[in-house]
Design a protein around this motif. Structure first.
Motif, PDB file in Angstrom:
ATOM      1  N   TYR A 154      15.168  50.362  30.445  1.00 54.23           N
ATOM      2  CA  TYR A 154      15.688  50.121  31.796  1.00 54.23           C
ATOM      3  C   TYR A 154      14.846  50.793  32.886  1.00 54.23           C
ATOM      4  CZ  TYR A 154      19.021  48.550  28.538  1.00 54.23           C
ATOM      5  OH  TYR A 154      19.556  47.908  27.458  1.00 54.23           O
ATOM      6  N   TYR A 219      14.942  48.039  37.361  1.00 56.35           N
ATOM      7  CA  TYR A 219      15.251  47.028  36.349  1.00 56.35           C
ATOM      8  C   TYR A 219      16.417  46.197  36.901  1.00 56.35           C
ATOM      9  CZ  TYR A 219      15.977  45.310  31.542  1.00 56.35           C
ATOM     10  OH  TYR A 219      16.101  44.542  30.422  1.00 56.35           O
ATOM     11  N   GLU A 305      12.795  34.425  20.035  1.00 53.97           N
ATOM     12  CA  GLU A 305      13.874  33.457  20.306  1.00 53.97           C
ATOM     13  C   GLU A 305      13.295  32.050  20.475  1.00 53.97           C
ATOM     14  OE1 GLU A 305      16.751  34.407  23.324  1.00 53.97           O
ATOM     15  OE2 GLU A 305      17.486  32.342  23.333  1.00 53.97           O
TER      16      GLU A 305
END
Ligand code: EPU
Length: 370
Positions: A154, A219, A305
């Motif tokens: 983050y 972030y 993915e």
């Protein structure tokens, strides 16, 4: 010292000379000492509480054995995958003291011993109004492991708050303190993974934290979450809670599903290669490298993915379904139950090969394979 007939994992000796304590275990199961939860056994595990004990234990017996036999420092076991029994000595810190070493109107200098739980250290900083560690809330592991791979999340990295790292040199038997600028910190990288690998035991880390509010909300998803959870100026508590809530929504709890967080590093490729891939995948995230505009970081999770692996298991590759890719975060390889370290590595290699053939990109494994 113990006989070879001792039951596995039995605590064999406690050396309490010099008011320090070292616990030695032989033939110990590592199942509860690695977050993947794979079964493996170590010939010896030495747990120390005081750094002095490393050099003074049994007239140097410990150190001289480490210079001869294989050894490995074990933190929380959150970034390691055992593929076989470890026929050597695992060295684990049980030193957990946190102390303030200096204070100015703006900063707090804090020394934390290497066995301190990382998230306990972060909570300590928050409770003491010290800014800088809050974006790293909820990361499993120990303080001593944090500088090794320069843990990050983050928009923050451990290196942003590390002032120096104290270690014990196995080669020379002396204690040394390395200033952060000599630790060669990079993305999930440091001198401890390179030149000093297998040569030092980290005993403590010195941090410099800010007493003035210093919210780091670069972030985007974190900034959004913080805005949802509180009105007015962001506090240490609501940043930490926002980080934990994002983590919980994406990352599996290793107490429930065996995993080691991100299994792969985000690959850094030549910028022209990144743009070539982006021509056929315009939606692919690209992160320019601030230090070198000729390089671009890609998102390993996106690549995995996009190649269709999210939520899939090794049944796809002829395996038994005991290993897979987490359904919520494609960067995370999971042990669905009963997987061996070798099965996990074989599956990860299938994923690497597929990404190479589909995108021409090499994925590097982040986890230490042992
Ligand atoms: N993405 C996908 N599919 C996925 C996962 C990610 O398309 O299944 C895409 C996201 O949509 C996003 C991009 O990939 O556009 C990056 O994803 P994310 O922001 O979730 O972060 P990450 O690159 O996947 C890194 C760290 C994590 C850290 C997060 C948050 C590495 C290897 N991993 O993940 O660190 O928590 O950023 O800052 O750098 C760890 O080291 O164990 C770890 C969890």
């Amino acid at each position: 010292m113990a006989s070879a007939m001792s039951p596995p994992g039995a605590e064999l000796s406690i050396n309490s000379s010099y008011l320090c304590v070292v616990k030695i275990f032989e033939n110990i199961s590592l199942r509860n000492l690695n977050s993947f939860g794979v079964e493996a056994c170590a010939a010896r595990l030495v747990e120390w509480e005081s750094p002095q004990e490393l050099s003074r234990n049994a007239d140097g017996e410990l150190i001289s054995s480490l210079t001869k036999d294989p050894w490995l420092a074990l933190g929380g076991g959150n970034n390691i995958l055992f593929t076989r029994d470890f026929d050597g000595t695992l060295v684990k810190s049980a030193a957990r003291k946190i102390e303030v070493t200096a204070e100015t109107p703006k900063t707090l200098s804090v020394r934390a011993e290497s066995g301190t739980d990382w998230d306990y250290f972060v909570s300590w900083c928050i409770a003491n109004n010290a800014w800088g560690a809050e974006n790293l809330s909820g990361i499993p592991g120990s303080v001593g492991a944090a500088p090794i791979q320069n843990i990050g999340a983050y928009g923050a990295e451990a290196k942003d708050i590390i002032h120096s790292v104290e270690c014990f040199s196995i080669d020379t038997g002396v204690f040394l303190t390395l200033a952060a600028e000599h630790c060669a910190f990079g993305y999930r990288d440091s001198v401890f993974k390179r030149q000093l690998r297998g040569r030092v035991i980290i005993t403590a880390v010195n941090f410099i934290l800010s007493k003035k509010p210093r919210p780091n909300l670069h972030y985007a998803a974190l900034a959004e979450k913080v805005a949802e959870t509180g009105s007015g100026e962001p506090t240490l508590q609501n940043i930490s809670q926002a980080v934990i809530s994002i983590r919980n929504s994406k990352l599996p709890d290793p107490k429930k599903i065996g995993n080691a967080g991100s299994f792969f590093k985000n690959p850094i490729v030549d910028t022209n290669v990144a743009h070539e891939i982006a021509k056929s995948h315009p939606e692919m995230p690209l992160y320019p490298c601030a230090e070198n505009h000729l390089k671009t970081k890609l998102a390993a999770g996106w690549l995995i993915e996009a190649a269709g692996w999210r939520g899939k298991t090794d049944i796809e590759t002829g395996g038994r379904g005991r290993v897979g890719i987490h359904p919520c975060q494609a960067l995370v390889v999971i042990n669905n139950g009963g997987a061996t370290g070798s099965e996990i590595v074989s599956f990860a290699q299938e994923v690497q090969q597929d990404i190479k053939s589909k995108f021409g990109v090499s994925l590097e494994i982040e986890v230490n394979i042992c």
